[in-house]
Design an enzyme around this catalytic site. Sequence first.
Site, PDB file in Angstrom:
ATOM      1  N   LYS A  76       0.854  -1.189   0.000  1.00 33.87           N
ATOM      2  CA  LYS A  76       0.000   0.000   0.000  1.00 33.87           C
ATOM      3  C   LYS A  76       0.896   1.248   0.000  1.00 33.87           C
ATOM      4  CE  LYS A  76      -4.350   1.475   1.997  1.00 33.87           C
ATOM      5  NZ  LYS A  76      -5.594   0.980   2.573  1.00 33.87           N
TER       6      LYS A  76
ATOM      7  N   GLU B  29     -20.160  -4.960   9.037  1.00 31.44           N
ATOM      8  CA  GLU B  29     -21.165  -4.122   9.705  1.00 31.44           C
ATOM      9  C   GLU B  29     -22.272  -4.954  10.340  1.00 31.44           C
ATOM     10  OE1 GLU B  29     -19.967  -3.646   6.633  1.00 31.44           O
ATOM     11  OE2 GLU B  29     -18.899  -1.735   6.793  1.00 31.44           O
TER      12      GLU B  29
ATOM     13  N   ARG C   9     -25.845  -1.764   5.539  1.00 34.45           N
ATOM     14  CA  ARG C   9     -25.518  -3.195   5.474  1.00 34.45           C
ATOM     15  C   ARG C   9     -26.122  -3.972   6.644  1.00 34.45           C
ATOM     16  NH1 ARG C   9     -20.870  -4.531   2.232  1.00 34.45           N
ATOM     17  NH2 ARG C   9     -21.657  -3.785   0.256  1.00 34.45           N
TER      18      ARG C   9
END
Length: 658
Positions: free
Chosen positions: A282, A375, A403
């Site tokens: 990353k 979630e 969600r």
Amino acid sequence: MAMRLLDAIARPADIKTLSVAQLEALAQEIRTELVQTISLLGGHLASSLGAVEMCLALHAVFDAPDDQLLWDMGYQAFTHKLITGRREAFRTLKQRGGLSGFNNKEESPYDLFTTGHGGTVLSTALGLAMARDQGKSARHVVAIIGDASLGEGMALEALNHIGHCKPNLLVILNDNRMSIAKPVGALSRYLNRLITNPTYNHLRREVEHLVKRLPHGRAMLHVGHKIEGSLKGLLIPGLVFEELGFRYVGPIDGHHLPELLRTLRNVKRLKGPILLHVSTVKGKGYRFAEQRPEQFHKIEPFHIATGQLKGVGTAEKGTRGKQETFTEAFSDEMLQLGESNRRLVAITAAMPEGTGVSEFAARYPQRYVDVGMAEQHALGLAAGLAKGGARPVVAIYSTFLQRAYDQIMHEMCLQELPVILAIDRAGLVGEDGPTHHGVFDIGYLRVLPHLALLSPKDPPELRAMLRWALQQDRPVAIRYARGGIVCGELLGKPSKLSLGKAETLRAGQDLALVALGSMVYPALHVAEQLAREGIEAMVVNARFVKPLDEALLRHLATPLTPIVTLEEGQIAGGFGSAVSEALDAMGIQGVPHLRIGLPDAFVEHGKRHELLEQCQLDPRHLTRRITRWYHTVRASTAAAHEPLPAPLAPALAQPAAP
Ligand SMILES: Cc1ncc(C[n+]2csc(CCOP(=O)(O)OP(=O)(O)O)c2C)c(N)n1
């Protein structure tokens, strides 16, 4: 200045003729473009830097858009944007009217879906593969998903189903060992082990190769695989995926173009579901992003040379000056409450920084849970904690709470458990656009029994609401906007809260502005403007969407005071609708009522203040709309009270014929 390779790339086909060395040079040009653009505009950076070579290799090997490449979310695929005809518009990224920061089906035939929520891509890719198999097409379907998103409930459900259907489908696992923050979960630990211990994978390939050459080699291999299976995951990388019905390939170096190209060409020929595990870094290629990938996941404009933010200390956009934001108030209040309430637990679903719980995490690590991108699980876990005697606060963005809707209904409200939902970014969020605007929660929450739904006008009131919520023995949801107040100066300390009671901030007999949350300060502004015209508006801070302050509504209805409801959410099913329903249920008819909120449309991206203006929710538009409406109402009620022309009067006095 020499022309860049990038400038000659109008479509993916243009990179197919490039040599590996040229592709490597192109990758560097793209990195420079990414860093320069995001340093100016702000936005997602680190993930895209890590996926440059992978994007190029995928487009070099596959033939998009005939072959279907699907990126989960898309903020990591800016290289894809740059080489699919959007290079010249790239500097408009996330600006109003410019390119979206995610996949966007309106923007390009190379983007199949408009997405910004994680973990969706495996399901849609499977659907596309199934649709393909019903026709005659031989196109490839490729889904690219991040290591953290793979842990989303929806992704795991799809993984399970793909293993069952076994379509020809290539899943690229872009594993940078980071979510926004540090990843969590056993799956993440497992993936990490695969990357750090690749030896067996090579060994296995070598052995297979050798054994095949022996007499009866294939039969031996079959037996070997059985033995291998019984050794379970002790030795075999990717076994979990293999057991789920995938062929696991990797891990490979996601920055080594020759290896990427070779492997992709090989797996392109394979049948069935393949999981190609690609290891990436990353922030790759930009020192500061590599060092601070969490900060550079999504960043404000910064100085390239130092990696420092340009506007250090400035408030979030759409906020007044350096006033405290709602998130900051929440974060600080949680710290204080954590001290006095040992049962308080903070839960986040992979968003500790954004939702403001990272300081709580540092101070009270035993009472902090990051569930990862999960979630639904966050809500179920909160319910269990509450049942067990803890006081969980789930800090979550409005858009991602969607969600977990069933869990709010089933695990939280039906059980009447004292879970607190701290719903951040409720309203228009700005540059992230339609996938991220938190504009539906009022409608979907206010229909749930037992739930108290509140919205604070300013950060101090959020603190008060949080303290109040902790004293309640019921589910409570508090929704608050991105940033802080949008106009005016902070009022003083909020008055005492009590269940279902609104707060009158300004008296006035001509009309009532009943505002929710972020719309309270604009309503005060409107009232001041109206006063200049001699119109006295009462301003009410609604505080509660549920339960509604029915006594107040009854009071407003005698005599019939025109009401304007204001909310930063969808009008349909929203706060104004709740007021209408309540008036109706109380048998109060004839109250002129203007409902102000967001239209039945997906609002595009842009700065928050620009979008508020576009949706006519800024003080200037509000003043104009409300003044105009008020005059129309007055004119029509005046007309209604004028004596009717003589011939009509008796006719209207008769009851209507059946
Ligand atoms: C359903 C959902 N929850 C949370 C988020 C917020 N979010 C955006 S990116 C991200 C991390 C994704 O990590 P990963 O999939 O590993 O991709 P990477 O950025 O590392 O490439 C999170 C939590 C989201 N977009 N969607």
